[in-house]
Write a protein that holds these residues in place. Structure first.
Motif, short mmCIF file in Angstrom:
data_model
loop_
_atom_site.label_atom_id
_atom_site.label_comp_id
_atom_site.label_asym_id
_atom_site.label_seq_id
_atom_site.Cartn_x
_atom_site.Cartn_y
_atom_site.Cartn_z
N ALA A 11 0.83 -1.20 0.00
CA ALA A 11 0.00 0.00 0.00
C ALA A 11 0.86 1.25 0.00
O ALA A 11 0.57 2.23 -0.69
CB ALA A 11 -0.93 -0.01 1.20
N ALA A 12 1.96 1.24 0.78
CA ALA A 12 2.82 2.41 0.89
C ALA A 12 3.49 2.75 -0.43
O ALA A 12 3.46 3.90 -0.89
CB ALA A 12 3.86 2.19 1.97
N SER A 13 4.11 1.75 -1.05
CA SER A 13 4.81 2.02 -2.30
C SER A 13 3.83 2.30 -3.44
O SER A 13 4.11 3.08 -4.35
CB SER A 13 5.73 0.86 -2.67
N ARG A 14 2.67 1.67 -3.38
CA ARG A 14 1.62 1.91 -4.37
C ARG A 14 1.14 3.36 -4.31
O ARG A 14 1.01 4.05 -5.32
CB ARG A 14 0.48 0.94 -4.10
N LEU A 15 0.92 3.83 -3.08
CA LEU A 15 0.45 5.19 -2.88
C LEU A 15 1.54 6.20 -3.24
O LEU A 15 1.27 7.25 -3.82
CB LEU A 15 0.00 5.37 -1.44
N LYS A 16 2.78 5.87 -2.90
CA LYS A 16 3.90 6.75 -3.26
C LYS A 16 4.00 6.89 -4.78
O LYS A 16 4.24 7.98 -5.30
CB LYS A 16 5.20 6.19 -2.68
N ARG A 17 3.80 5.78 -5.48
CA ARG A 17 3.83 5.81 -6.93
C ARG A 17 2.69 6.66 -7.48
O ARG A 17 2.86 7.42 -8.44
CB ARG A 17 3.74 4.38 -7.46
N ALA A 18 1.51 6.56 -6.87
CA ALA A 18 0.36 7.35 -7.31
C ALA A 18 0.62 8.84 -7.13
O ALA A 18 0.26 9.66 -7.99
CB ALA A 18 -0.89 6.94 -6.54
N ALA B 272 0.68 11.55 -10.10
CA ALA B 272 -0.17 12.74 -10.01
C ALA B 272 0.67 14.01 -10.19
O ALA B 272 0.26 14.94 -10.89
CB ALA B 272 -0.88 12.77 -8.66
N HIS B 273 1.83 14.03 -9.58
CA HIS B 273 2.73 15.17 -9.72
C HIS B 273 3.14 15.38 -11.17
O HIS B 273 3.12 16.50 -11.68
CB HIS B 273 3.95 14.95 -8.84
N TRP B 274 3.48 14.30 -11.85
CA TRP B 274 3.88 14.38 -13.26
C TRP B 274 2.73 14.88 -14.12
O TRP B 274 2.94 15.54 -15.12
CB TRP B 274 4.35 13.03 -13.76
N CYS B 275 1.49 14.52 -13.72
CA CYS B 275 0.32 14.90 -14.50
C CYS B 275 -0.19 16.30 -14.14
O CYS B 275 -1.16 16.78 -14.74
CB CYS B 275 -0.81 13.90 -14.30
N VAL C 276 -4.64 13.02 -5.02
CA VAL C 276 -4.76 11.58 -5.22
C VAL C 276 -5.86 11.08 -4.29
O VAL C 276 -5.84 11.36 -3.09
CB VAL C 276 -3.45 10.84 -4.88
N VAL C 277 -6.84 10.38 -4.85
CA VAL C 277 -7.92 9.80 -4.05
C VAL C 277 -7.57 8.34 -3.77
O VAL C 277 -7.41 7.55 -4.70
CB VAL C 277 -9.28 9.90 -4.75
N PHE C 278 -7.43 8.01 -2.49
CA PHE C 278 -6.94 6.70 -2.05
C PHE C 278 -8.05 5.91 -1.36
O PHE C 278 -8.36 6.15 -0.20
CB PHE C 278 -5.76 6.91 -1.09
N PRO C 279 -8.69 4.95 -2.07
CA PRO C 279 -9.70 4.11 -1.42
C PRO C 279 -9.02 3.14 -0.45
O PRO C 279 -8.28 2.25 -0.87
CB PRO C 279 -10.35 3.35 -2.58
N VAL C 280 -9.24 3.33 0.83
CA VAL C 280 -8.57 2.51 1.86
C VAL C 280 -9.31 1.19 2.03
O VAL C 280 -10.50 1.17 2.34
CB VAL C 280 -8.53 3.26 3.21
#
Length: 255
Positions: A92-99, A103-106, A111-115
């Protein structure tokens, strides 16, 4: 006629965007947004979308340019499905970091994170108290990653199971203690989410409104009456008439 990013008489603080459908190509989302008079969209980050987990910075910039040519901003990134055992981040941590990175690049602000608990496919490890502890651990360093690039992470707790009340959500955000971490609220007034909007206050950083619901206008009016200023995503069958309804209810200025 386009929905703009400004409330009349105020600084540009409210952005209303069209949310992508599952599997929708970016070009199709942009076409829908243009046809309905929107100038911002929420893209879905998943393996089967144009905005995928393996996207490079150059590819993100290309997507931004494609959208910009039509007058569309990529305002938000919604985390969707991904084959994390093969191509996606393993936790979850690395997935969210990647998101956050994508998002920054875009050029997206949020970022909306469904927990979700369970520990598989990038979900939070464990259930109940274990999952809550894992969620806090995830944000121990991630809050600084988000702050570094200026991207807000809005946590959606609809499927979390271990955060079920306004008090739980408020305690989580207050513990994280970062202006770049907040809550995403799916607004359906008949289900009591208006209370979340009121009691969470500034902790709400993203609101989802389903325009197909019969109380769509009521939901928009609830946002306006509480002075909400932030990102609003509209999901469902959108049209110019729906756009005008939301604009009237929210008192959104038109560019």
């Amino acid at each position: 006629m386009q929905i703009g990013e400004e409330k009349q008489g105020s600084a540009p603080t409210t952005t209303v965007c069209m949310s992508a459908r599952i599997g929708e190509r970016l070009e199709d989302l942009i076409d829908r947004a243009c046809d309905s008079g929107f100038d911002a969209v929420e893209v879905l980050l998943s393996d089967d979308s144009d905005i995928s987990w393996t996207l490079s910075e150059e590819a993100c910039q290309s997507a931004v340019e494609r959208a910009s040519r039509r007058g569309i901003k990529l305002a938000s990134v919604l985390i969707g499905a991904g084959k994390t055992d093969s191509v996606g981040p393993p936790s979850a941590a690395s997935r969210l970091k990647r998101a956050v990175e994508i998002a920054h690049w875009c050029g997206a602000s949020t970022v909306v994170f469904p927990v979700e608990p369970g520990g598989k496919d990038g979900k939070i490890t464990g259930h109940g108290d274990q999952a809550y502890a894992a969620l806090l651990e995830t944000f121990t360093t991630l809050r600084f990653d988000a702050m570094h690039v200026g991207v807000v992470i809005a946590c959606s707790f609809g499927r979390a199971g271990f955060i079920t009340s306004v008090s739980d959500a408020r305690s989580f955000v207050d513990w994280v203690n970062s202006p770049f971490v907040g809550v995403s609220v799916s607004l359906a007034p008949s289900a009591g989410e208006e209370e979340w909007l009121t009691l969470l206050g500034h902790r709400v950083r993203h609101v989802l409104v389903n325009v197909d619901a019969p109380n769509c206008e009521q939901a928009a009016a609830a946002l306006a009456s509480r002075g909400y200023e932030g990102l609003i995503s509209l999901r469902g069958e959108l049209s110019a008439s729906t756009r005008d309804l939301i604009r009237r209810a929210m008192h959104i200025g038109v560019r």
